[in-house]
Design a protein around this motif. Structure first.
Motif, mmCIF file in Angstrom:
data_model
loop_
_atom_site.group_PDB
_atom_site.id
_atom_site.type_symbol
_atom_site.label_atom_id
_atom_site.label_comp_id
_atom_site.label_asym_id
_atom_site.label_seq_id
_atom_site.Cartn_x
_atom_site.Cartn_y
_atom_site.Cartn_z
ATOM 1 N N THR A 45 0.682 -1.069 0.074
ATOM 2 C CA THR A 45 -0.013 0.033 0.098
ATOM 3 C C THR A 45 0.931 1.305 0.074
ATOM 4 O O THR A 45 2.200 1.228 -0.397
ATOM 5 C CB THR A 45 -0.899 0.079 1.147
ATOM 6 O OG1 THR A 45 -1.719 1.188 1.085
ATOM 7 C CG2 THR A 45 -0.128 -0.008 2.612
ATOM 8 N N GLN A 46 0.469 2.351 0.396
ATOM 9 C CA GLN A 46 1.178 3.618 0.169
ATOM 10 C C GLN A 46 0.888 4.426 1.592
ATOM 11 O O GLN A 46 -0.467 4.589 1.935
ATOM 12 C CB GLN A 46 0.509 4.159 -0.983
ATOM 13 C CG GLN A 46 1.338 5.154 -1.605
ATOM 14 C CD GLN A 46 1.062 5.458 -2.920
ATOM 15 O OE1 GLN A 46 0.951 4.480 -3.911
ATOM 16 N NE2 GLN A 46 0.551 6.764 -3.338
ATOM 17 N N CYS A 47 1.786 5.106 2.260
ATOM 18 C CA CYS A 47 1.494 6.121 3.110
ATOM 19 C C CYS A 47 0.431 7.047 2.891
ATOM 20 O O CYS A 47 0.374 7.571 1.932
ATOM 21 C CB CYS A 47 2.772 6.869 3.591
ATOM 22 S SG CYS A 47 2.586 7.892 5.050
ATOM 23 N N PRO A 48 -0.375 7.432 3.782
ATOM 24 C CA PRO A 48 -1.492 8.463 3.406
ATOM 25 C C PRO A 48 -1.023 9.805 3.884
ATOM 26 O O PRO A 48 -1.788 10.699 3.296
ATOM 27 C CB PRO A 48 -2.605 8.007 4.468
ATOM 28 C CG PRO A 48 -2.035 7.549 5.646
ATOM 29 C CD PRO A 48 -0.661 6.790 5.161
ATOM 30 N N GLN A 53 4.590 10.084 -0.811
ATOM 31 C CA GLN A 53 3.706 8.878 -0.984
ATOM 32 C C GLN A 53 4.447 7.748 -1.118
ATOM 33 O O GLN A 53 4.783 6.870 -2.192
ATOM 34 C CB GLN A 53 2.967 9.165 -2.196
ATOM 35 C CG GLN A 53 1.707 10.173 -2.016
ATOM 36 C CD GLN A 53 0.594 9.373 -0.948
ATOM 37 O OE1 GLN A 53 0.148 8.738 -1.099
ATOM 38 N NE2 GLN A 53 0.872 10.223 0.030
ATOM 39 N N LYS A 55 5.760 4.124 -0.820
ATOM 40 C CA LYS A 55 5.394 2.759 -0.771
ATOM 41 C C LYS A 55 5.367 2.089 0.575
ATOM 42 O O LYS A 55 6.778 2.019 0.951
ATOM 43 C CB LYS A 55 5.759 2.036 -2.163
ATOM 44 C CG LYS A 55 5.008 2.606 -3.407
ATOM 45 C CD LYS A 55 3.802 2.304 -3.481
ATOM 46 C CE LYS A 55 3.206 2.791 -5.013
ATOM 47 N NZ LYS A 55 1.884 2.462 -5.134
ATOM 48 N N THR A 150 -8.105 11.086 -2.875
ATOM 49 C CA THR A 150 -7.238 10.689 -3.852
ATOM 50 C C THR A 150 -7.776 11.316 -5.191
ATOM 51 O O THR A 150 -8.720 12.434 -5.063
ATOM 52 C CB THR A 150 -7.860 9.023 -4.259
ATOM 53 O OG1 THR A 150 -9.536 9.167 -4.375
ATOM 54 C CG2 THR A 150 -7.521 7.992 -2.999
ATOM 55 N N TYR A 487 -7.048 4.969 4.120
ATOM 56 C CA TYR A 487 -6.200 4.703 3.071
ATOM 57 C C TYR A 487 -5.961 3.197 3.060
ATOM 58 O O TYR A 487 -5.728 2.558 2.081
ATOM 59 C CB TYR A 487 -4.701 5.093 3.129
ATOM 60 C CG TYR A 487 -3.891 4.662 4.351
ATOM 61 C CD1 TYR A 487 -4.087 4.761 5.547
ATOM 62 C CD2 TYR A 487 -2.988 3.633 3.920
ATOM 63 C CE1 TYR A 487 -3.403 4.124 6.629
ATOM 64 C CE2 TYR A 487 -2.196 3.100 5.009
ATOM 65 C CZ TYR A 487 -2.593 3.187 6.450
ATOM 66 O OH TYR A 487 -1.559 2.586 7.219
ATOM 67 N N THR A 493 -5.535 6.666 -7.014
ATOM 68 C CA THR A 493 -4.307 7.168 -7.215
ATOM 69 C C THR A 493 -3.910 8.514 -6.722
ATOM 70 O O THR A 493 -4.797 9.247 -6.093
ATOM 71 C CB THR A 493 -4.035 7.405 -8.994
ATOM 72 O OG1 THR A 493 -5.369 8.513 -9.030
ATOM 73 C CG2 THR A 493 -4.373 6.293 -9.684
ATOM 74 N N ARG A 504 -2.372 3.395 -5.352
ATOM 75 C CA ARG A 504 -2.551 2.999 -4.146
ATOM 76 C C ARG A 504 -3.779 1.748 -3.884
ATOM 77 O O ARG A 504 -4.808 2.182 -4.256
ATOM 78 C CB ARG A 504 -2.624 3.809 -2.862
ATOM 79 C CG ARG A 504 -2.812 3.537 -1.463
ATOM 80 C CD ARG A 504 -3.258 4.728 -0.644
ATOM 81 N NE ARG A 504 -4.637 4.979 -0.589
ATOM 82 C CZ ARG A 504 -5.248 5.939 -0.341
ATOM 83 N NH1 ARG A 504 -4.600 6.932 0.096
ATOM 84 N NH2 ARG A 504 -6.424 6.276 -0.250
ATOM 85 N N GLU A 505 -3.289 0.774 -3.493
ATOM 86 C CA GLU A 505 -4.352 -0.472 -3.551
ATOM 87 C C GLU A 505 -4.928 -0.588 -2.172
ATOM 88 O O GLU A 505 -4.387 -0.238 -1.285
ATOM 89 C CB GLU A 505 -3.493 -1.813 -4.009
ATOM 90 C CG GLU A 505 -2.879 -1.717 -5.156
ATOM 91 C CD GLU A 505 -3.706 -2.043 -6.465
ATOM 92 O OE1 GLU A 505 -4.928 -1.962 -6.384
ATOM 93 O OE2 GLU A 505 -3.019 -2.463 -7.378
#
Ligand code: SF4
Length: 734
Positions: A45-48, A53, A55, A150, A487, A493, A504-505
């Protein structure tokens, strides 16, 4: 305040624990994590939080009480942060799994929030909005978004305001983050993208100027780019009224008086021109407006600039010579330069320097606006801003209106016109021109200047709806709150500070009855009679429409697809076709103005608008700390982060403290012409004697924005957050 252990810090994992710091919440215990898949495999995932950003992978490591789960976060290899993760990212899962998450819609009845169904929520909103529109017209409903949404949510919120509500009044908290740098870049280059080149080029720069940006606290995983540059021999200049972790890296720290950045940029330019360090060929071939600027620069007096800025003439010369003589160089600005009533022109002053030395459009050369919010870049490109349509199109441009109306399947004449900026919208709320408001992903009573007026206005609305993860300070004022996903649950995206679009999934299902922003907007649009224009299956489906809406625009995303984002390490816009590689470096051959030339500006360096006087003898500036993000709604609910900085503080110089009878560690009142804030005092030689600093992450009596200055920049409408005249006095309970 936080230390500067930055990206190496934060080994804590897991427990979302510690409920109730912010009072009793009318929500059930636990969070429904029983829905989480059993798998113990780490998910990407990705930091909010901030604009890098980063990963990361999240792995469930232990079952906790009440069906909750502990997670371990690790940085994942990626081109933006090279696998690093700072303490905020390490602990971001803590707020997302907090017991304080909102899990179902609630309506205020008799002053208390009461659980209601989604059906009741949507029906209530429909009825209230219908009455408001019937009585006061479409523009009586305002929409307020956020720079952490997003791209898909930001795009849809803009469309919702214009197509479903048909109001001109939409703006967002990103106004406070980006508007000065964005407007300056548009005027200078013809396009606004945070960084003109990749982060990975930073180590190639021989001289770097960091103006009003504390990267060590705000974007910690970027610091190694700068240390690498330094190892390569770069000369680093930091411009900041405080000795920050970033300033510790500097070869030269210019401890500037807040609000005088434009004058300092002029001083640097004067030395560059006087010493014959201008790149005459670049100026001749690639720019316009230099003759006027040169004439203006001849009037600059370095002695006066030094007196105004508090920076010695020798230091101004040294910084200018280092930058002017370097073969390559980069300049970065952030809120310290931008959040002023002359923020637009201050940034243009630094861009003059970039252009005069020809340090742009080639490796190791460029400009960067270091965005603060997670989607500070993408959030400003797709229509949440009062004057914009998707793809950085302009709502008052006939061709742009026609194009976007075509994508949305409406008559261009039905698109409303330009609204007003965020704080101006709050003034319209206070004046009861705007009677109802929908706020998504933002906490304006803490983030706006002159917060007392903003709170009074929002409290007086006929109907306020807030969609949030938590009962934020603003949500507490609402008539109705809607729970949204975090998140970890919401795919979409984000566009980082480089202009790199990242996917970001989601890594787990929504807790309770929380819904995605786009699902909420779809249901509300349906209730307003235009559901077919908001009938999306998922975030990717929205992105497909966003691609089309941005096609041919300045921020052209047409060539970017989810499939591509899964395959590549993000794609830089503009990317006009699926075959296009994306634009890693801007302006290699031409600038984005029609004539291909960049524009110099005549910048006048003037004193701050609100000068100290006998009653208010100090200048207050504000900013961020390492462990918190924005108004703290999320990070104050993360036990590991909250424990690092439990309350707001005032930094004051020892001599100023003595003069004002202030003792280290005691509570003080900071008083301006607008209000009072009560914080704990930290006496430190790290700050200028004439300046005090209070971070921005707390609400209530600790909210620094109770005292900040709401004067607006005439070009970009950025408030003057960073220069407020105040007095500081010991706090005595009455
Ligand atoms: Fe990266 Fe910023 Fe998150 Fe820290 S806060 S992990 S630097 S995105």
């Amino acid at each position: 305040m936080s230390g500067n252990d930055g990206w190496t810090a934060g080994e804590k994992t897991g427990d979302a624990g510690a409920a109730g710091r912010h009072g009793k919440q009318p929500i059930r215990e636990g969070i429904g994590l029983e829905k989480v898949a059993e798998s113990r495999t780490a998910k990407l995932t990705q930091c909010p939080f901030c604009s890098v950003q980063c990963k990361m992978t999240l792995e469930e490591v232990a079952a906790m009480s009440a069906g909750r789960t502990a997670f371990r976060a690790e940085g994942a290899p990626n081109a933006a942060s090279e696998g690093r993760l700072c303490v905020k990212g390490k602990n971001a899962h803590q707020h997302a799994t907090s017991r304080e998450r909102l899990l179902y819609p609630m309506m205020k009845i008799g002053g208390e929030f009461v659980r209601i169904t989604w059906r009741q929520a949507i029906d209530t909103i429909r009825a209230k909005w219908a009455a408001t529109r019937a009585n006061f017209g479409c523009d009586s409903i305002g929409v307020y978004g956020g720079g952490s949404l997003t791209n898909e949510s930001a795009y849809l919120l803009g469309k919702f305001a214009r197509v479903a509500l048909r109001t001109r009044y939409i703006d967002y908290n990103g106004r406070f983050c980006m508007s000065a740098a964005a407007s300056a870049a548009v005027k200078t280059f013809g396009i606004d993208r945070g960084l003109t080149n990749r982060l990975s080029e930073i180590p190639q720069a021989e001289c770097i100027i960091l103006a009003g940006t504390n990267i060590a606290d705000c974007q910690p995983t970027l610091m190694p780019y700068f240390t690498k540059a330094k190892e390569n021999g770069a000369y680093i200049v930091v411009i900041d009224p405080r000795s920050t972790g970033t300033a510790a890296l500097a070869d030269l720290h210019l401890k500037i008086r807040p609000g005088t950045d434009a004058a300092l940029a002029n001083g640097l330019l004067k030395v560059v021109l006087d010493e014959g360090l201008a790149d005459e060929a670049f100026i001749r071939n690639r720019t316009k407006g230099f003759a006027e600027l040169r004439e203006h620069a001849a009037t600059f007096d370095l002695e006066r600039i030094s007196a105004l800025t508090g920076v010695g003439e020798k230091d101004i010369r040294q910084a200018a010579l280092a930058y002017g003589k370097a073969r390559t160089g980069m300049i970065f600005t952030a809120r310290g330069v931008e959040q002023h009533s002359d923020g637009h022109m201050a940034v243009r002053g630094f861009l003059n320097l970039v252009l005069a030395t020809g340090k742009i459009g080639r490796e190791g050369c460029g400009y960067g606006a270091v965005t603060g919010q997670g989607n500070g870049q993408g959030g400003r490109e797709h229509g949440q801003k009062a004057d914009q349509l998707p793809g950085y199109r302009l709502i008052e441009n006939e061709r742009d209106r026609e194009y976007v109306a075509g994508v949305w399947g409406i008559d261009p004449a039905d698109l409303p016109g330009k609204g007003v900026s965020a704080y101006e919208m709050m003034k319209l709320v206070h004046e009861r021109v705007i009677r109802a408001m929908f706020i998504m992903g933002s906490n304006p009573i803490v983030s706006n200047p002159n917060a007392g007026l903003v709170e009074e206005g929002l409290a007086g609305l006929d109907f306020l709806v807030v969609a949030d993860m938590f009962l934020s300070e603003t949500a507490k004022l609402a008539d109705l709150v809607l729970p949204v996903t975090a998140y970890m649950e919401n795919a979409g995206t984000m566009t980082n500070l480089e202009g790199r679009v990242l996917l970001r999934e989601a890594v787990r299902p929504a807790p309770g009855e929380a819904r995605h922003d786009w699902e909420i907007l779809g249901e509300l649009a349906e209730a307003l009679g235009c559901g077919e224009k908001f009938a999306f299956r998922d975030a990717e489906h929205i992105f497909e429409e966003l691609r089309l809406a941005s096609r041919g625009g300045v921020a052209d995303y047409y060539g970017i697809t989810y499939e591509r984002l899964r395959r590549e390490e993000g794609v830089y816009w503009p990317c006009p076709s699926p075959e296009h590689a994306g634009t890693k470096r801007l302006f290699e051959d031409a600038f984005a103005h029609e004539d291909g030339r960049a524009a110099f500006a005549v910048v006048s360096g003037r004193p701050p608008e609100e000068e100290p006087d006998e009653e208010y003898p100090l200048l207050l500036t504000n900013g961020r700390m390492l462990s918190h993000y924005l108004t703290g709604v999320q990070t104050r609910r993360s036990p590991a982060l909250a424990a690092r900085d439990v309350e707001n503080v005032l930094e004051i110089h020892p001599r100023a403290a003595r003069l004002n009878r202030i003792e280290d560690g005691t509570l003080v009142r900071v008083v301006s012409r607008r209000g009072t804030v009560i914080v704990r005092c930290r006496v430190t030689g790290d700050i200028r004697e004439d300046t005090v600093f209070v971070p921005m992450h707390w609400g209530g009596v600790q909210n620094v924005n109770l005292v900040t200055n709401p004067s607006l920049d005439p070009v970009c409408r950025m408030p003057d957050f960073k220069t407020s005249a105040v007095r500081v006095e010991p706090y005595r309970r009455s």
